[in-house]
Write a protein that holds these residues in place. Structure first.
Motif, PDB file in Angstrom:
ATOM      1  N   GLU A  13     -10.098  -5.690  17.842  1.00 34.51           N
ATOM      2  CA  GLU A  13      -9.130  -5.480  18.911  1.00 34.51           C
ATOM      3  C   GLU A  13      -8.469  -4.133  18.723  1.00 34.51           C
ATOM      4  O   GLU A  13      -8.761  -3.408  17.770  1.00 34.51           O
ATOM      5  CB  GLU A  13      -8.086  -6.597  18.905  1.00 34.51           C
ATOM      6  N   GLU A  14      -7.569  -3.786  19.638  1.00 38.95           N
ATOM      7  CA  GLU A  14      -6.943  -2.465  19.590  1.00 38.95           C
ATOM      8  C   GLU A  14      -6.179  -2.239  18.293  1.00 38.95           C
ATOM      9  O   GLU A  14      -6.161  -1.139  17.762  1.00 38.95           O
ATOM     10  CB  GLU A  14      -5.993  -2.293  20.781  1.00 38.95           C
ATOM     11  N   GLU A  15      -5.542  -3.285  17.761  1.00 36.99           N
ATOM     12  CA  GLU A  15      -4.737  -3.137  16.551  1.00 36.99           C
ATOM     13  C   GLU A  15      -5.442  -3.758  15.348  1.00 36.99           C
ATOM     14  O   GLU A  15      -4.904  -4.622  14.660  1.00 36.99           O
ATOM     15  CB  GLU A  15      -3.354  -3.749  16.756  1.00 36.99           C
ATOM     16  N   SER A  16      -6.649  -3.325  15.073  1.00 42.23           N
ATOM     17  CA  SER A  16      -7.431  -3.903  13.985  1.00 42.23           C
ATOM     18  C   SER A  16      -7.248  -3.180  12.659  1.00 42.23           C
ATOM     19  O   SER A  16      -7.738  -3.638  11.640  1.00 42.23           O
ATOM     20  CB  SER A  16      -8.923  -3.899  14.357  1.00 42.23           C
ATOM     21  N   LEU A  17      -6.581  -2.030  12.660  1.00 42.32           N
ATOM     22  CA  LEU A  17      -6.349  -1.273  11.435  1.00 42.32           C
ATOM     23  C   LEU A  17      -4.912  -1.439  10.973  1.00 42.32           C
ATOM     24  O   LEU A  17      -3.983  -1.372  11.770  1.00 42.32           O
ATOM     25  CB  LEU A  17      -6.621   0.215  11.668  1.00 42.32           C
ATOM     26  N   THR A  18      -4.740  -1.641   9.673  1.00 40.80           N
ATOM     27  CA  THR A  18      -3.402  -1.696   9.080  1.00 40.80           C
ATOM     28  C   THR A  18      -3.382  -0.756   7.882  1.00 40.80           C
ATOM     29  O   THR A  18      -4.309  -0.745   7.073  1.00 40.80           O
ATOM     30  CB  THR A  18      -3.046  -3.119   8.629  1.00 40.80           C
ATOM     31  N   VAL A  19      -2.318   0.040   7.782  1.00 41.14           N
ATOM     32  CA  VAL A  19      -2.214   1.063   6.744  1.00 41.14           C
ATOM     33  C   VAL A  19      -0.902   0.895   5.987  1.00 41.14           C
ATOM     34  O   VAL A  19       0.160   0.752   6.600  1.00 41.14           O
ATOM     35  CB  VAL A  19      -2.264   2.476   7.359  1.00 41.14           C
ATOM     36  N   TRP A  20      -0.974   0.896   4.662  1.00 38.11           N
ATOM     37  CA  TRP A  20       0.216   0.841   3.812  1.00 38.11           C
ATOM     38  C   TRP A  20       0.380   2.201   3.133  1.00 38.11           C
ATOM     39  O   TRP A  20      -0.533   2.655   2.429  1.00 38.11           O
ATOM     40  CB  TRP A  20       0.064  -0.231   2.739  1.00 38.11           C
ATOM     41  N   ILE A  21       1.511   2.878   3.325  1.00 40.68           N
ATOM     42  CA  ILE A  21       1.753   4.158   2.653  1.00 40.68           C
ATOM     43  C   ILE A  21       2.950   4.030   1.726  1.00 40.68           C
ATOM     44  O   ILE A  21       3.853   3.205   1.946  1.00 40.68           O
ATOM     45  CB  ILE A  21       1.973   5.305   3.654  1.00 40.68           C
ATOM     46  N   SER A  22       2.964   4.830   0.666  1.00 36.20           N
ATOM     47  CA  SER A  22       4.042   4.739  -0.324  1.00 36.20           C
ATOM     48  C   SER A  22       5.377   5.119   0.302  1.00 36.20           C
ATOM     49  O   SER A  22       5.493   6.119   1.006  1.00 36.20           O
ATOM     50  CB  SER A  22       3.745   5.649  -1.517  1.00 36.20           C
ATOM     51  N   ASP A  23       6.382   4.296   0.052  1.00 40.75           N
ATOM     52  CA  ASP A  23       7.721   4.544   0.584  1.00 40.75           C
ATOM     53  C   ASP A  23       8.481   5.435  -0.389  1.00 40.75           C
ATOM     54  O   ASP A  23       9.467   5.038  -1.001  1.00 40.75           O
ATOM     55  CB  ASP A  23       8.449   3.218   0.807  1.00 40.75           C
ATOM     56  N   ASP A  24       7.980   6.659  -0.567  1.00 40.89           N
ATOM     57  CA  ASP A  24       8.621   7.666  -1.405  1.00 40.89           C
ATOM     58  C   ASP A  24       8.405   9.014  -0.745  1.00 40.89           C
ATOM     59  O   ASP A  24       7.971   9.091   0.404  1.00 40.89           O
ATOM     60  CB  ASP A  24       8.092   7.617  -2.846  1.00 40.89           C
ATOM     61  N   ASP A  25       8.686  10.103  -1.446  1.00 30.30           N
ATOM     62  CA  ASP A  25       8.572  11.431  -0.842  1.00 30.30           C
ATOM     63  C   ASP A  25       7.131  11.909  -0.694  1.00 30.30           C
ATOM     64  O   ASP A  25       6.869  12.897  -0.016  1.00 30.30           O
ATOM     65  CB  ASP A  25       9.367  12.460  -1.658  1.00 30.30           C
ATOM     66  N   ASN A  26       6.183  11.214  -1.357  1.00 33.53           N
ATOM     67  CA  ASN A  26       4.779  11.619  -1.249  1.00 33.53           C
ATOM     68  C   ASN A  26       4.119  11.127   0.033  1.00 33.53           C
ATOM     69  O   ASN A  26       3.245  11.796   0.574  1.00 33.53           O
ATOM     70  CB  ASN A  26       3.985  11.081  -2.441  1.00 33.53           C
ATOM     71  N   LYS A  27       4.504   9.944   0.483  1.00 37.70           N
ATOM     72  CA  LYS A  27       3.911   9.318   1.672  1.00 37.70           C
ATOM     73  C   LYS A  27       2.380   9.295   1.571  1.00 37.70           C
ATOM     74  O   LYS A  27       1.656   9.783   2.435  1.00 37.70           O
ATOM     75  CB  LYS A  27       4.353  10.058   2.938  1.00 37.70           C
ATOM     76  N   ILE A  28       1.899   8.694   0.483  1.00 38.03           N
ATOM     77  CA  ILE A  28       0.452   8.655   0.274  1.00 38.03           C
ATOM     78  C   ILE A  28      -0.116   7.288   0.663  1.00 38.03           C
ATOM     79  O   ILE A  28       0.576   6.267   0.569  1.00 38.03           O
ATOM     80  CB  ILE A  28       0.067   8.997  -1.179  1.00 38.03           C
ATOM     81  N   PRO A  29      -1.354   7.245   1.104  1.00 35.43           N
ATOM     82  CA  PRO A  29      -1.974   5.956   1.429  1.00 35.43           C
ATOM     83  C   PRO A  29      -2.217   5.146   0.161  1.00 35.43           C
ATOM     84  O   PRO A  29      -2.705   5.669  -0.840  1.00 35.43           O
ATOM     85  CB  PRO A  29      -3.291   6.359   2.085  1.00 35.43           C
ATOM     86  N   VAL A  30      -1.866   3.893   0.221  1.00 34.93           N
ATOM     87  CA  VAL A  30      -2.065   2.997  -0.919  1.00 34.93           C
ATOM     88  C   VAL A  30      -3.142   1.959  -0.604  1.00 34.93           C
ATOM     89  O   VAL A  30      -3.953   1.608  -1.450  1.00 34.93           O
ATOM     90  CB  VAL A  30      -0.744   2.298  -1.295  1.00 34.93           C
ATOM     91  N   ARG A  31      -3.142   1.507   0.656  1.00 32.24           N
ATOM     92  CA  ARG A  31      -4.128   0.501   1.071  1.00 32.24           C
ATOM     93  C   ARG A  31      -4.380   0.633   2.566  1.00 32.24           C
ATOM     94  O   ARG A  31      -3.476   0.923   3.343  1.00 32.24           O
ATOM     95  CB  ARG A  31      -3.628  -0.900   0.746  1.00 32.24           C
ATOM     96  N   ILE A  32      -5.628   0.420   2.983  1.00 29.97           N
ATOM     97  CA  ILE A  32      -6.006   0.384   4.386  1.00 29.97           C
ATOM     98  C   ILE A  32      -6.898  -0.831   4.588  1.00 29.97           C
ATOM     99  O   ILE A  32      -7.793  -1.102   3.778  1.00 29.97           O
ATOM    100  CB  ILE A  32      -6.767   1.651   4.827  1.00 29.97           C
ATOM    101  N   LYS A  33      -6.662  -1.566   5.657  1.00 29.24           N
ATOM    102  CA  LYS A  33      -7.488  -2.720   5.975  1.00 29.24           C
ATOM    103  C   LYS A  33      -7.958  -2.606   7.418  1.00 29.24           C
ATOM    104  O   LYS A  33      -7.166  -2.359   8.321  1.00 29.24           O
ATOM    105  CB  LYS A  33      -6.703  -4.017   5.783  1.00 29.24           C
ATOM    106  N   ALA A  34      -9.248  -2.796   7.638  1.00 28.60           N
ATOM    107  CA  ALA A  34      -9.824  -2.760   8.977  1.00 28.60           C
ATOM    108  C   ALA A  34     -10.503  -4.092   9.255  1.00 28.60           C
ATOM    109  O   ALA A  34     -11.415  -4.506   8.533  1.00 28.60           O
ATOM    110  CB  ALA A  34     -10.839  -1.627   9.097  1.00 28.60           C
TER     111      ALA A  34
END
Length: 258
Positions: free
Chosen positions: A210-231
């Motif tokens: 569906e349209e919202e099939s991707l979920t992205v978790w990014i670090s809640d700090d100053d780096n804002k780096i991807p930690v996990r992605i689920k499709a």
């Protein structure tokens, strides 16, 4: 399956304006493990180097993705994406795409003329070139990752709020929209990491459920780096987890060690 790896690699963070200290610096490097259930499907890396274009120092980001093991037997992926982009604005100057995805191959370079709202795409495999009209400040799929990480309003977003940016990908301009879902502490190999959750809005079809099939978790700090992605796919789901990193500009926030 062709575009799943691309989204997993580069559709990873969100934000707004450009008045903050950079979230990244030269020498930054990430490695992600991509898996389908318990099956290790492949890996992806992203690193940031220095380069010169037109007599000007620019950032040079290099992203690579590849399948391993049985996944490679069923669906071979060997992808390289590169972007040369302005150090201040993160607007791209040049984009390189060399991919082999189950026999689907591309060998292209895109040269951006942002002042003229044009991008020249040279297709080396087909020995042809074409110029496309683009909106102001159009990004490529790699520079978007860095452009969005630098935006200060990311820490002020409310649940349900969304943003839209223009990216040039696969010979067309795509309106790419991201929606903020909320916060969550997730368990990783590095420990418990506080994250912000986003959902990139993608077109439903043969790959995504569906349209919202991707979920992205990014670090809640100053780096804002991807930690996990689920499709979520038509059958099952595929995940990408941060496997290793180095060269972060800011401290990596971990609530509890493993």
């Amino acid at each position: 399956m062709k575009k799943v790896i691309v989204f997993l690699l580069f559709i990873l963070t969100a934000g707004f304006s450009t008045q903050r200290e950079d979230a990244f610096g030269l020498g930054e490097y990430f490695k992600f493990r991509i898996h389908y259930g318990i099956v290790n499907a492949g890996y992806a890396t992203l690193e940031l180097k220095d380069a010169t274009r037109g007599g000007k120092k620019v950032h040079h980001a290099i992203g690579k993705g590849w399948t391993v093991g049985m996944s490679r037997f069923f669906f071979k992926v060997d992808d390289t994406y590169e972007s040369y982009f302005d150090k201040t604005s993160c607007i791209p100057i040049q984009h390189v795409r060399k991919i082999d995805e189950g026999g689907y191959m591309r060998n292209q370079e895109a040269f951006f003329n942002q002042g003229a709202n044009r991008v020249l795409v040279k297709d080396y495999k087909r020995n042809k070139e074409k110029t496309y009209v683009i909106p102001d400040n159009t990004l490529d799929v790699v520079s978007m990752f860095y452009y969005l990480r630098n935006h200060p309003s990311i820490d002020k977003m409310t649940v349900g709020q969304a943003i839209t940016v223009d990216i040039f990908f696969d010979d067309e301009v795509i309106k790419f929209k991201l929606k903020y879902i909320g916060q969550e502490d997730i368990s990783t190999k590095f420990g418990v990491i506080p994250t912000m959750i986003f959902r990139p809005l993608v077109q439903s079809g043969r790959v995504f459920k569906e349209e919202e099939s991707l979920t992205v978790w990014i670090s809640d700090d100053d780096n804002k780096i991807p930690v996990r992605i689920k499709a979520s796919l038509a059958v099952g789901s595929i995940k990408a987890d941060l496997e290793s990193f180095k060269g972060l500009k800011h401290s990596f926030k971990v609530k509890a060690k493993p």
